[in-house]
Design a protein around this motif. Structure first.
Motif, mmCIF file in Angstrom:
data_model
loop_
_atom_site.group_PDB
_atom_site.id
_atom_site.type_symbol
_atom_site.label_atom_id
_atom_site.label_comp_id
_atom_site.label_asym_id
_atom_site.label_seq_id
_atom_site.Cartn_x
_atom_site.Cartn_y
_atom_site.Cartn_z
ATOM 1 N N LYS A 18 -13.816 2.134 6.563
ATOM 2 C CA LYS A 18 -13.201 1.126 7.403
ATOM 3 C C LYS A 18 -12.086 1.764 8.228
ATOM 4 C CE LYS A 18 -10.607 -3.183 6.978
ATOM 5 N NZ LYS A 18 -10.054 -4.161 6.009
ATOM 6 N N GLU A 19 -12.036 1.406 9.495
ATOM 7 C CA GLU A 19 -10.989 1.954 10.359
ATOM 8 C C GLU A 19 -9.623 1.488 9.877
ATOM 9 O OE1 GLU A 19 -9.710 2.075 15.075
ATOM 10 O OE2 GLU A 19 -11.576 1.123 14.449
ATOM 11 N N ARG A 20 -8.721 2.439 9.739
ATOM 12 C CA ARG A 20 -7.410 2.112 9.197
ATOM 13 C C ARG A 20 -6.347 2.106 10.283
ATOM 14 N NH1 ARG A 20 -6.678 5.987 4.062
ATOM 15 N NH2 ARG A 20 -7.630 7.503 5.433
ATOM 16 N N VAL A 21 -5.278 1.379 10.003
ATOM 17 C CA VAL A 21 -4.156 1.287 10.926
ATOM 18 C C VAL A 21 -3.165 2.388 10.600
ATOM 19 C CG1 VAL A 21 -2.273 -0.166 11.741
ATOM 20 C CG2 VAL A 21 -4.466 -1.201 11.111
ATOM 21 N N GLU B 142 0.829 -1.210 0.000
ATOM 22 C CA GLU B 142 0.000 0.000 0.000
ATOM 23 C C GLU B 142 0.864 1.262 0.000
ATOM 24 O OE1 GLU B 142 -4.398 -0.891 1.675
ATOM 25 O OE2 GLU B 142 -2.971 -0.095 3.122
ATOM 26 N N LEU B 143 1.917 1.266 0.799
ATOM 27 C CA LEU B 143 2.827 2.416 0.822
ATOM 28 C C LEU B 143 3.462 2.609 -0.548
ATOM 29 C CD1 LEU B 143 4.439 4.662 2.219
ATOM 30 C CD2 LEU B 143 6.030 2.896 3.041
ATOM 31 N N LEU B 144 3.895 1.519 -1.172
ATOM 32 C CA LEU B 144 4.486 1.590 -2.503
ATOM 33 C C LEU B 144 3.465 2.096 -3.516
ATOM 34 C CD1 LEU B 144 6.705 0.998 -4.589
ATOM 35 C CD2 LEU B 144 5.916 -1.387 -4.624
ATOM 36 N N SER B 145 2.225 1.643 -3.423
ATOM 37 C CA SER B 145 1.181 2.067 -4.356
ATOM 38 C C SER B 145 0.925 3.573 -4.263
ATOM 39 C CB SER B 145 -0.119 1.302 -4.084
ATOM 40 O OG SER B 145 0.073 -0.085 -4.184
ATOM 41 N N VAL B 146 0.868 4.072 -3.032
ATOM 42 C CA VAL B 146 0.663 5.513 -2.833
ATOM 43 C C VAL B 146 1.826 6.293 -3.439
ATOM 44 C CG1 VAL B 146 0.513 7.353 -1.105
ATOM 45 C CG2 VAL B 146 -0.765 5.225 -0.777
ATOM 46 N N ALA B 147 3.046 5.823 -3.196
ATOM 47 C CA ALA B 147 4.231 6.487 -3.740
ATOM 48 C C ALA B 147 4.239 6.443 -5.266
ATOM 49 C CB ALA B 147 5.495 5.851 -3.189
ATOM 50 N N ASP C 280 -10.216 3.711 0.667
ATOM 51 C CA ASP C 280 -9.930 2.337 0.229
ATOM 52 C C ASP C 280 -8.548 1.815 0.584
ATOM 53 O OD1 ASP C 280 -12.479 1.908 -1.055
ATOM 54 O OD2 ASP C 280 -11.794 3.277 -2.613
ATOM 55 N N LEU C 281 -7.888 2.407 1.540
ATOM 56 C CA LEU C 281 -6.616 1.875 2.029
ATOM 57 C C LEU C 281 -6.810 1.312 3.431
ATOM 58 C CD1 LEU C 281 -4.111 4.689 0.938
ATOM 59 C CD2 LEU C 281 -4.315 2.413 -0.064
#
Length: 337
Positions: free
Chosen positions: A300-303, A122-127, A150-151
């Motif tokens: 959805k609650e995210r971390v 997910e971090l890579l996708s955002v970047a 959606d993350l």
């Protein structure tokens, strides 16, 4: 500290590189937004340059096997779906998401570690989306906007910027990708006497098939130009059944580089996308499938993942393993002396 995302990519050994680092962009600037009315010579030149350049922007050899062995198929699938949704929600250009997927695949193929977790994807996708937006968009979205929906995880801006820099270094700052979408207008512009409504239908259908191709991991083994040829063939067979002459006129210069077997195999895979369209991408034939969620809808609650929790050292730069091996050999020679 501000990080410049400007890069100066060389275009192989093509003579055009001496006067312009982005030949296709120069061609577009001659007639902005309307590639269908520029000269055939310019289109032919752009097609040749794209073909020469595309292998420099494909994942490393063995990438498909690595995805299988590392159980990353599902992670990649979810990441690309999120990129599709974000493109629609943020109203980004189509080439932005194609470039983002290209960055994603190339980065993972360069970092074939065994510790991938979904928050890392997910971090890579955002970047990837952020970098692709800065490269393609006139008004790229803010990092907070990219992370709105959606993350499963939320990242600090400082973490994303660190990931962006890691991504850029791993990719060698080469961001002017050649993807199957790069060939869309170059191929369609070669079809003569095409009425505007049919041109629009072909463009839309072509784009739909290429979006579906991004999710089909089996197509990763084929070159972008071959995928584009197969998509055009499917479009013409569907919308213009008696289109053999049009297909030959549009694809001859590219298809001559491939064997009949490769052309047939790739076409059959692309044809399956027509027979069994991807329902999660194409709805009622429209590309705009994901409207933004109302602000009143509970997400959805995210971390939360903070910068201090993220160690990017596992993503080694290309060639770093070679340097380590070479330095260890030098130390061994010195000890022997």
């Amino acid at each position: 500290m501000e990080i410049s995302l400007l890069c100066d990519e060389l275009w192989l050994s093509n003579p055009a590189a001496e006067t312009c680092h982005e030949p296709t962009q120069c061609i577009l600037e001659k007639c902005p937004g309307d590639l269908f009315h520029i000269s055939k010579e310019d289109c032919e030149q752009a097609g040749v340059i794209c073909f020469e350049k595309e292998l420099s922007y494909t994942p490393e050899p063995g990438y498909l096997e690595y995805l299988h062995s590392s159980n990353l198929m599902e992670f990649r699938h979810k990441a690309i779906q999120w990129l599709f949704k974000s493109r629609s929600r943020l109203n980004l250009r189509f080439d932005t998401v194609f470039n983002a997927v290209n960055h994603l695949d190339r980065f993972i193929s360069l970092n074939q570690c065994h510790g991938w977790k979904y928050w890392m994807i997910e971090l890579l996708s955002v970047a990837c989306l952020s970098v692709a937006s800065k490269f393609s968009e006139t008004s790229p979205p803010l990092l907070q906007e990219i992370q709105l929906e959606d993350l499963e995880h939320w990242f600090e801006s400082s973490t994303i910027r660190r990931m962006e820099l890691t991504l850029l270094k791993n990719l060698g700052w080469h961001l002017g990708c050649v993807t199957p979408y790069s060939y869309l207008e170059l191929l369609l512009s070669k079809i003569e006497s095409l009425e505007s409504h049919l041109q629009n239908q072909l463009t839309t259908r072509f784009t739909q098939l290429l979006f579906g191709a991004l999710l089909d991991f089996k197509l990763l083994e084929y070159r972008p130009s071959l995928i584009a040829i197969s998509a055009l063939q499917c479009c013409l067979n569907e919308l213009m059944p008696s289109s053999c002459s049009h297909l030959a006129a549009a694809t001859t210069s590219l298809s001559n580089h491939f064997t009949k077997d490769d052309l047939q195999k790739c076409h059959m895979m692309m044809k399956s996308r027509v027979v069994e369209p991807l329902s999660d991408i194409l709805v009622s034939g429209k590309l705009e499938t994901w409207p933004s969620s109302p602000v009143t809808v509970l997400v959805k609650e995210r971390v939360d993942i903070y910068d201090s929790q993220v160690d990017l050292s596992i993503f080694k730069l290309p060639g770093s393993n070679i340097k380590i091996i070479e330095s260890s050999k030098k130390r061994k020679r010195q000890s022997e002396k």
